[in-house]
Write a protein that holds these residues in place. Structure first.
Motif, PDB file in Angstrom:
ATOM      1  N   GLY A 117     177.769 119.094  71.315  1.00  0.00           N
ATOM      2  CA  GLY A 117     177.196 118.751  70.031  1.00  0.00           C
ATOM      3  C   GLY A 117     177.488 119.817  68.989  1.00  0.00           C
ATOM      4  N   GLN A 118     177.211 119.470  67.729  1.00  0.00           N
ATOM      5  CA  GLN A 118     177.426 120.397  66.616  1.00  0.00           C
ATOM      6  C   GLN A 118     176.178 121.239  66.379  1.00  0.00           C
ATOM      7  OE1 GLN A 118     178.756 117.749  63.403  1.00  0.00           O
ATOM      8  NE2 GLN A 118     180.728 118.800  63.462  1.00  0.00           N
ATOM      9  N   TRP A 119     176.418 122.488  66.025  1.00  0.00           N
ATOM     10  CA  TRP A 119     175.335 123.416  65.691  1.00  0.00           C
ATOM     11  C   TRP A 119     175.599 123.995  64.306  1.00  0.00           C
ATOM     12  CZ3 TRP A 119     171.511 125.653  69.307  1.00  0.00           C
ATOM     13  CH2 TRP A 119     171.442 124.946  70.510  1.00  0.00           C
ATOM     14  N   ARG A 120     174.508 124.318  63.610  1.00  0.00           N
ATOM     15  CA  ARG A 120     174.610 124.865  62.251  1.00  0.00           C
ATOM     16  C   ARG A 120     173.809 126.159  62.174  1.00  0.00           C
ATOM     17  NH1 ARG A 120     171.165 124.465  58.040  1.00  0.00           N
ATOM     18  NH2 ARG A 120     169.933 122.911  59.179  1.00  0.00           N
ATOM     19  N   TYR A 121     174.371 127.138  61.472  1.00  0.00           N
ATOM     20  CA  TYR A 121     173.655 128.409  61.273  1.00  0.00           C
ATOM     21  C   TYR A 121     172.842 128.298  59.979  1.00  0.00           C
ATOM     22  CZ  TYR A 121     172.608 133.376  60.917  1.00  0.00           C
ATOM     23  OH  TYR A 121     171.960 134.593  60.843  1.00  0.00           O
ATOM     24  N   ASP A 122     171.486 128.394  60.130  1.00  0.00           N
ATOM     25  CA  ASP A 122     170.621 128.181  58.972  1.00  0.00           C
ATOM     26  C   ASP A 122     170.255 129.462  58.240  1.00  0.00           C
ATOM     27  OD1 ASP A 122     168.866 129.443  60.683  1.00  0.00           O
ATOM     28  OD2 ASP A 122     167.453 127.754  60.838  1.00  0.00           O
ATOM     29  N   GLY A 123     170.930 130.558  58.587  1.00  0.00           N
ATOM     30  CA  GLY A 123     170.655 131.855  57.961  1.00  0.00           C
ATOM     31  C   GLY A 123     169.887 132.785  58.865  1.00  0.00           C
ATOM     32  N   THR A 124     169.205 132.213  59.868  1.00  0.00           N
ATOM     33  CA  THR A 124     168.450 133.056  60.815  1.00  0.00           C
ATOM     34  C   THR A 124     168.763 132.726  62.273  1.00  0.00           C
ATOM     35  OG1 THR A 124     166.588 131.511  60.761  1.00  0.00           O
ATOM     36  CG2 THR A 124     166.535 133.361  59.211  1.00  0.00           C
TER      37      THR A 124
END
Length: 449
Positions: free
Chosen positions: A100-107
């Motif tokens: 699956g895809q993962w996203r870096y939300d800043g933390t």
């Protein structure tokens, strides 16, 4: 001039720099890591044993060993050690292991397919109430190889779960569970005042149609419709052209002075055929009355007990009702209740002990099965034999008259009986000589009530 790029912090080659290839290769290493980012897994915290060159991981919180202090970084094995790249908010990567895809939300790295989405709009805007909104000519929900079920749930019985049909955002029809578990269909002319036109009880016991007029285009059929114009079954829809029921009350309780030609149901009536049979079920049923020009009346009753009766009027007044016999009750089980015959006229049958015929007047005839007796015991100048006690096919109320005869045997022999009771007898065989194999049968005539 800055020595690194503003986004990926790639090192720039400086003027007159020695070993330019080192700087260039470091920039390529970073690009090789972050462009089309693919890692073994995200949220990894422990370095794997024996990684392959180029093997990458997205680190989670609490990374240990060689990854300590590098939480959220991208770790890449270069063949001898781990290289690290710090992510920037908005980076997206693919996890092989988690597929699956993962996203870096800043933390932290967040799986894009995990967790609830507060609102979702397709071709239109969702809001705090309409959290899923779709603007489309049609919406398709189809199966995945078998059936398909759409579920709409509410938190408590007193809440409402329904499907609302609107015109320019004004509600005009609604169906569902409104403040209960009964299923309702409601309509409204203006979206403000609502009328329940159909309500089905949750236990299936009742369906209510609430309308001042119901229009049916076509032919009404089924068990809820009259079989014919003379069918007076309670609760059935009347056929077109049926007028007899409208000529009098639907339920009659006193028919002593009833006049006119009519059809109706009677309820707990003492003036019907009940006095003839004494059966409670004959106090209720349907009656057809035809009145002749002379004023004399004829009545036909069909009662709840299944009996049919006829009653007519003479110069002496209305005569007692008389039962009508047909192929259903002429030959049927007979009965007797409180001094009144009930059931059929003639009943016949057989049991393991023989055959019988009963009549409605109380007469009963029983035929025994043949019994073989050996007349070999000397009794004076004769020889006698006694059979086993035989039971009647049906019991009598008292000892009947029994006559016995020989089916086969010596001509100088005869049969008799003894010890006759309401339920059986003992057969005897007599002969002038000692004889075996005499077959004796008996016929008993008496009363069953």
């Amino acid at each position: 001039m800055s020595q690194t790029s503003s986004r990926f912090h790639l090192p720039y080659i400086q003027p007159a720099q020695a070993q330019k290839h080192v700087t260039h290769n470091e920039a390529l290493r970073v690009l090789d890591t972050v462009v089309q980012l693919v890692v073994e897994s995200f949220d990894a915290t422990t370095p794997p044993p024996g990684p392959a060159i180029g093997e990458s991981y997205g680190l989670g919180a609490g990374a240990t060993a060689d990854w300590a202090g590098k939480d959220t970084h991208i770790a890449v094995w270069n063949g001898s050690s781990w290289d690290f790249v710090a992510p920037q908010e908005g980076w997206i990567g693919w996890s092989k292991q988690q597929a699956g895809q993962w996203r870096y939300d800043g933390t932290a790295w967040v799986e894009m397919s995990a967790g609830p989405v507060d609102q979702f709009g397709i071709n239109t805007s969702a809001d705090a109430v309409n959290r899923l909104a779709v603007a489309s000519q049609a919406t398709l929900l189809t199966h995945d190889g078998a059936g398909h079920q759409l579920k709409i749930n509410k938190s408590a019985e007193t809440e409402t779960v329904s499907v609302l049909f609107q015109s320019d955002y004004t509600g005009h029809a609604e169906m569902g569970l409104a403040g209960a578990t009964d299923f309702d269909i409601k309509v409204s002319p203006d979206g403000s005042g609502w009328n329940t036109v159909l309500s089905a009880a949750a236990d299936g016991s009742d369906v209510t149609l609430a309308a001042t007029r119901i229009t049916l285009n076509g032919t009404a059929e089924g068990t809820a419709v009259q079989v014919d114009s003379a069918d007076g079954t309670a609760g059935r829809i009347l056929l077109g052209g049926t007028t007899a029921l409208a000529a009098g009350p639907a339920t009659l309780t006193d028919m002593a002075t009833l006049d006119g030609t009519r059809i109706g149901g009677f309820n707990n009536s003492d003036s019907g055929p009940h006095d003839l049979t004494g059966q409670g079920g004959d106090r209720y049923g349907m009656m057809l009355q035809v009145q002749r020009a002379s004023g004399r009346r004829h009545r036909v009753y069909q009662t709840l007990s299944g009996q049919m009766f006829h009653q007519h009027e003479s110069d002496l007044g209305m005569q007692p009702a008389r039962r009508v016999f047909d192929d259903r009750n002429l030959l049927a089980d007979v009965g007797f209740n409180s001094g009144i015959p009930t059931g059929g006229v003639i009943e016949s049958g057989s049991t393991v002990d023989g055959s019988y015929t009963r009549f409605a007047d109380g007469t009963q005839i029983c035929w025994s099965l043949p019994q073989t007796i050996d007349a070999t015991t000397a009794s004076g100048a004769l020889f006698a034999g006694q059979g086993a006690v035989a039971s009647f096919a049906k019991p009598f109320v008292a000892a009947p008259v029994v006559s016995a005869s020989l089916v086969a045997g010596d001509a100088a022999a005869w049969a008799s009986v003894r010890d006759v009771t309401a339920t059986g007898f003992t057969p005897l065989a007599l002969c002038s000589t000692s004889t075996s194999g005499l077959e004796v049968v008996a016929v008993a005539v008496g009363r069953w009530h």
